[in-house]
Design a protein around this motif. Structure first.
Motif, PDB file in Angstrom:
ATOM      1  N   UNK A 225     -38.663  38.123  67.164  1.00  0.00           N
ATOM      2  CA  UNK A 225     -37.247  38.468  67.208  1.00  0.00           C
ATOM      3  C   UNK A 225     -36.551  37.782  66.044  1.00  0.00           C
ATOM      4  N   UNK A 226     -35.870  38.580  65.222  1.00  0.00           N
ATOM      5  CA  UNK A 226     -35.145  38.056  64.066  1.00  0.00           C
ATOM      6  C   UNK A 226     -33.648  38.151  64.357  1.00  0.00           C
ATOM      7  N   UNK A 227     -32.959  37.014  64.238  1.00  0.00           N
ATOM      8  CA  UNK A 227     -31.530  36.956  64.551  1.00  0.00           C
ATOM      9  C   UNK A 227     -30.719  36.792  63.268  1.00  0.00           C
ATOM     10  N   UNK A 228     -29.646  37.546  63.181  1.00  0.00           N
ATOM     11  CA  UNK A 228     -28.751  37.467  62.024  1.00  0.00           C
ATOM     12  C   UNK A 228     -27.591  36.526  62.325  1.00  0.00           C
ATOM     13  N   UNK A 229     -27.047  35.939  61.293  1.00  0.00           N
ATOM     14  CA  UNK A 229     -25.898  35.061  61.462  1.00  0.00           C
ATOM     15  C   UNK A 229     -24.706  35.849  62.013  1.00  0.00           C
ATOM     16  N   UNK A 231     -24.457  37.141  64.993  1.00  0.00           N
ATOM     17  CA  UNK A 231     -24.863  38.236  65.880  1.00  0.00           C
ATOM     18  C   UNK A 231     -25.709  37.656  67.006  1.00  0.00           C
ATOM     19  N   UNK A 232     -25.290  37.885  68.265  1.00  0.00           N
ATOM     20  CA  UNK A 232     -25.991  37.302  69.413  1.00  0.00           C
ATOM     21  C   UNK A 232     -27.322  37.983  69.708  1.00  0.00           C
ATOM     22  N   UNK A 233     -27.331  39.323  69.708  1.00  0.00           N
ATOM     23  CA  UNK A 233     -28.564  40.058  70.003  1.00  0.00           C
ATOM     24  C   UNK A 233     -29.484  40.033  68.794  1.00  0.00           C
ATOM     25  N   UNK A 234     -30.782  40.163  69.039  1.00  0.00           N
ATOM     26  CA  UNK A 234     -31.746  40.198  67.941  1.00  0.00           C
ATOM     27  C   UNK A 234     -31.462  41.382  67.033  1.00  0.00           C
ATOM     28  N   UNK A 235     -31.444  41.136  65.730  1.00  0.00           N
ATOM     29  CA  UNK A 235     -31.224  42.221  64.773  1.00  0.00           C
ATOM     30  C   UNK A 235     -32.484  43.053  64.590  1.00  0.00           C
ATOM     31  N   UNK A 236     -33.648  42.436  64.809  1.00  0.00           N
ATOM     32  CA  UNK A 236     -34.910  43.166  64.747  1.00  0.00           C
ATOM     33  C   UNK A 236     -35.845  42.589  65.792  1.00  0.00           C
ATOM     34  N   UNK A 237     -36.509  43.471  66.527  1.00  0.00           N
ATOM     35  CA  UNK A 237     -37.368  43.056  67.638  1.00  0.00           C
ATOM     36  C   UNK A 237     -38.655  43.860  67.612  1.00  0.00           C
ATOM     37  N   UNK A 238     -39.778  43.184  67.714  1.00  0.00           N
ATOM     38  CA  UNK A 238     -41.079  43.842  67.833  1.00  0.00           C
ATOM     39  C   UNK A 238     -41.897  43.044  68.828  1.00  0.00           C
ATOM     40  N   UNK A 239     -42.455  43.711  69.841  1.00  0.00           N
ATOM     41  CA  UNK A 239     -43.185  42.980  70.872  1.00  0.00           C
ATOM     42  C   UNK A 239     -44.177  43.880  71.577  1.00  0.00           C
ATOM     43  N   UNK A 240     -45.273  43.297  72.003  1.00  0.00           N
ATOM     44  CA  UNK A 240     -46.203  44.000  72.877  1.00  0.00           C
ATOM     45  C   UNK A 240     -45.585  44.092  74.270  1.00  0.00           C
ATOM     46  N   UNK A 241     -45.703  45.248  74.884  1.00  0.00           N
ATOM     47  CA  UNK A 241     -45.312  45.402  76.283  1.00  0.00           C
ATOM     48  C   UNK A 241     -46.541  45.514  77.173  1.00  0.00           C
ATOM     49  N   UNK A 242     -47.687  45.800  76.578  1.00  0.00           N
ATOM     50  CA  UNK A 242     -48.970  45.831  77.284  1.00  0.00           C
ATOM     51  C   UNK A 242     -50.036  45.461  76.272  1.00  0.00           C
ATOM     52  N   UNK A 243     -51.000  44.613  76.683  1.00  0.00           N
ATOM     53  CA  UNK A 243     -52.011  44.146  75.736  1.00  0.00           C
ATOM     54  C   UNK A 243     -53.302  43.835  76.468  1.00  0.00           C
TER      55      UNK A 243
END
Length: 357
Positions: A225-229, A231-243
């Protein structure tokens, strides 16, 4: 993980802390999805990630962004995309403006597959040994390329960024100017994980912090999760939901062009060019530093022909000093009047000043 990638992780770690990866692995081996991993230091988690050998897995990942750009779904790209190439400028814009779900498969570095699931369609990137295929079901188009035997990995896909790929790129852009800490452990896709936090010290960078969930047993990055100055929510998100950490069936990597598909043979860039792309090397503008506030400069003769005239670029770019600019919460792109392209995780004013030098 190849040697270059491992060096990027290890450059963060004091030499005395590297052996601690063994202790971390032993402690983490008792962790389960229902219990948080044992305490660890940031250096131990970095060492665990640097040594990860999770090369066989399958799963589903999600990617989303909140960059302040209008959403441009895949269907709207249509002719702008023009082919099944995952590396096109249009595909990159879609990555930055639309959410995606993808299925990913890996059986070592030479057998990989990404299936991006669009609405009523899908896009595939498949590497099976020396064969690299991409397929766009909406366009019914296939591309094929033959990789050299020395290729360490397939060219990255612009349509889906795995947490591992993203973590590697972020760490490649960072360095001693970054504070490293740990947040509370997390559970991602049923796997216990440490939460590594990277905080840039550069005042001029747009990035506020990066959170990387590192699988407690294998060290595989599970979420970024990459957060911008500002901004509360993540500006970019990448995650496994099943692995699933096991080798997929070999049939997953066998690809045959569908009947009637338009197949295009592609010539890949030189080995040197591939290496630079994979390692994230770029030429910084004069007077800028390496790190979160660095600026990449692409000379006019290296910019794809007609980039500035593409409808999507015209839609997103606004007039600026010396050219046109695309501004987001995490990065800025300046297309100068003389044909150059400057980009960085900095405000537009920084790019304009660098272009004027």
């Amino acid at each position: 993980m190849n040697a270059d990638t491992q060096r990027r992780w290890l450059r963060w770690i004091p030499a005395a802390a590297v052996p601690a990866v063994v202790a971390v692995g032993l402690l983490a081996s008792g962790a389960t999805a229902g219990s948080p991993p044992p305490p660890a230091t940031p250096e131990q988690v970095l060492a665990l990630a640097a040594a990860h050998t999770a090369r066989q897995f399958s799963g589903t990942m999600e990617q989303s962004s909140d960059l302040g750009l209008p959403s441009i779904p895949g269907q709207a790209l249509g002719a702008a995309k023009g082919s099944a190439s995952f590396g096109s400028e249009a595909a990159l814009l879609e990555l930055l403006t639309s959410a995606h779900t993808a299925k990913v498969y890996a059986d070592g570095p030479a057998r990989e597959r990404v299936q991006v699931l669009d609405q009523l369609a899908e896009r595939d990137a498949v590497r099976n040994g020396s064969d690299l295929w991409t397929y766009d079901s909406a366009a019914h188009a296939v591309t094929h390329a033959t990789l050299p035997s020395t290729a360490a990995a397939a060219p990255p896909s612009a349509a889906a960024v795995s947490p591992d790929q993203l973590a590697q790129r972020l760490l490649a852009a960072a360095g001693p100017s970054t504070a490293v800490s740990l947040a509370q452990p997390a559970t991602v896709a049923g796997h216990s994980a440490y939460t590594l936090v990277l905080t840039p010290k550069a005042a001029g960078a747009l990035v506020a912090s990066v959170r990387i969930a590192v699988e407690a047993q294998t060290g595989l990055p599970l979420a970024v999760d990459v957060y911008a100055k500002g901004q509360d929510a993540a500006a970019f998100h990448a995650a496994f939901t099943q692995l699933t950490l096991a080798a997929p069936d070999a049939s997953v990597f066998a690809f045959t062009p569908p009947a009637g598909a338009n197949v295009t043979q592609q010539q890949l860039p030189s080995a040197t060019g591939q290496h630079r792309q994979a390692t994230g090397q770029h030429a910084p503008a004069a007077g800028t530093s390496q790190g979160w506030d660095s600026i990449a400069v692409i000379p006019a003769d290296k910019v794809p022909a007609g980039l500035k005239d593409q409808p999507l670029m015209k839609q997103l770019a606004v007039p600026a000093k010396g050219g046109r600019v695309i501004s987001t919460s995490l990065f800025t792109l300046l297309l100068t009047d003389d044909g150059r392209v400057l980009a960085g995780a900095v405000p537009a004013a920084a790019l304009e000043a660098a272009a004027a030098r």
